[in-house]
Motif scaffolding. Structure first.
Motif, PDB file in Angstrom:
ATOM      1  N   TRP A 199      -7.083   1.722  -0.474  1.00  0.00           N
ATOM      2  CA  TRP A 199      -6.145   1.854   0.658  1.00  0.00           C
ATOM      3  C   TRP A 199      -6.682   1.159   1.896  1.00  0.00           C
ATOM      4  CZ3 TRP A 199      -2.639   2.466  -2.392  1.00  0.00           C
ATOM      5  CH2 TRP A 199      -2.623   3.452  -3.382  1.00  0.00           C
ATOM      6  N   LYS A 250       0.841  -1.202   0.000  1.00  0.00           N
ATOM      7  CA  LYS A 250       0.000   0.000   0.000  1.00  0.00           C
ATOM      8  C   LYS A 250       0.874   1.250   0.000  1.00  0.00           C
ATOM      9  CE  LYS A 250      -3.020  -1.103   3.438  1.00  0.00           C
ATOM     10  NZ  LYS A 250      -4.247  -1.059   4.248  1.00  0.00           N
ATOM     11  N   TYR A 295       0.754   3.881  -3.007  1.00  0.00           N
ATOM     12  CA  TYR A 295       0.295   5.239  -2.685  1.00  0.00           C
ATOM     13  C   TYR A 295       1.356   6.267  -3.083  1.00  0.00           C
ATOM     14  CZ  TYR A 295      -1.639   9.130  -0.026  1.00  0.00           C
ATOM     15  OH  TYR A 295      -2.160  10.350   0.332  1.00  0.00           O
TER      16      TYR A 295
END
Ligand code: KG4
Ligand code: ZN
Length: 345
Positions: free
Chosen positions: A328, A101, A105
């Motif tokens: 997310w 993640k 991101y």
């Protein structure tokens, strides 16, 4: 590298291997880095979850950097990040999921969660470029024993499963009982090469009304009883005969069901997957049976049988292509069921 190439960074941390890999277009492995914790857990006779998570945290950055550098790439070249989010040890899975993640991101990359067992099946695509679903697959790992049909990419139908122990678990428990240590599978495999597979006759379990389900706990208990009786009467145990006879019983249970299911459901291809797929007697047994029945047999090289991230990247590729994207809020799901993955786009 061509403009249209899809480059997936795969991350795997569901049990005791910290792994990262880059796979091009679902089938070509550009790098496959595995940091195994086996030596560490051997001291305790099995995987200690807390130690596994801590070790994953220590290793994961280094393993990912190495996977990128061995592929000759940077994160700028990557198309999407694929990560195992279940099933597995929750604390171990969380390390990979959090890392994936963070990377996705920071680099604005798509995030694709992968089912660990789907990854094991997709390991077969790496070395068999011609292999396409649908096919019948026998999945045998430390935590799973499933007979499934891969209907299409990302679509699985389960036709049989274990009612109790997984095949790998039975190997590990029997190995521990005869003092071969952890992990048991490879040790039984090696000891069995010197033994007679017909030296001892162990029971085969059949489940009424469920011809493709497995049960290994009765077999495991029979082996443990045999050891206890021998110890009590002072008789010597031939570890190699016991390993060979136990292994033979497991192989017979697996091969007979896989072949019968292929015939009943009309599949011409049997695909083998999971850590126990590295077992030499199982590979040989299925190969012989498939030859007899004129079925095609596929299995991965041993390095792609046990846990690795190339298989996660390969599975992630097909998930990415069919539009699977995770947000997310992706979390570790320790008991994730096969076929439960969401398609969010
Ligand atoms: O797929 P895997 O690496 O991890 C899980 O997803 O569970 O499988 C690990 C299992 C262990 O139980 C190990 O003993 C078994 O695979 N295994 C083997 C062999 N190599 C690994 N079992 C039998 N023979 C082998 N050569
Ligand atoms: Zn596995």
């Amino acid at each position: 590298m061509c403009e249209k190439d899809i480059l997936i960074l795969g991350i795997e941390s569901s049990c005791d291997e910290t792994a990262a890999a880059v796979v091009k277009n679902g089938r070509e492995v550009l790098s496959n880095v595995i940091s195994s914790q086996i030596d560490l857990h051997t001291l305790f006779g099995g995987v200690v979850p807390e130690i596994a998570s801590r070790k994953h945290i220590e290793k994961i950055n280094q393993v990912i950097d190495q996977a990128l550098s061995e592929a000759g790439l940077t994160l700028e070249d990557i198309t999407a990040v694929a990560v195992t989010y279940g099933p597995g040890l929750v604390g171990a899975l969380l390390v990979g999921v959090a890392q994936a993640k963070a990377i996705a991101y920071a680099k604005n990359l798509p995030l694709v969660g992968v089912h660990h067992i789907a990854g094991h099946v997709c390991a077969n695509f790496i070395e068999h470029r011609e292999l396409e679903p649908p096919f019948l697959c026998l999945i045998v790992s430390g935590g799973h024993t499933h007979l499934v049909v891969m209907k299409d990419y990302g679509r699985f139908e389960i036709i049989g499963r274990t009612r109790d122990d997984a095949a790998g678990e039975a190997f590990d428990k029997v190995a521990r009982a005869v003092g071969l240590g952890y992990p048991g599978g490879p040790k039984i495999d090696k000891a069995a090469r010197e033994g007679n597979p017909h030296a001892m006759k162990f029971p085969q379990a059949h489940i009424d009304g469920a011809p493709y389900d497995f049960s290994f706990s009765g077999l495991k208990s029979a082996v443990l009883n045999h050891i206890n009786h021998a110890r009590m009467s002072g008789a010597e145990i031939s570890v190699s005969d016991l390993a060979a006879s136990f292994q033979n019983a497991v192989v017979e249970a697996l091969v007979s069901r896989a072949v019968a299911a292929a015939k009943e459901f009309g599949y011409r291809q049997i695909v083998l997957a999971g850590g126990v797929a590295a077992n030499s007697a199982l590979r040989q047994g299925l190969k012989d049976a498939c030859e007899r029945e004129q079925l095609e047999f596929y299995y991965p090289s041993p390095i792609f049988c046990t846990d690795n991230a190339a298989m996660i990247a390969a599975a992630g590729h097909y998930e990415y292509v069919r539009g699977v994207r995770h947000g997310w809020d992706l979390n570790a799901v320790p008991n994730l069921k096969l076929g439960e993955q969401r398609k969010t786009e």
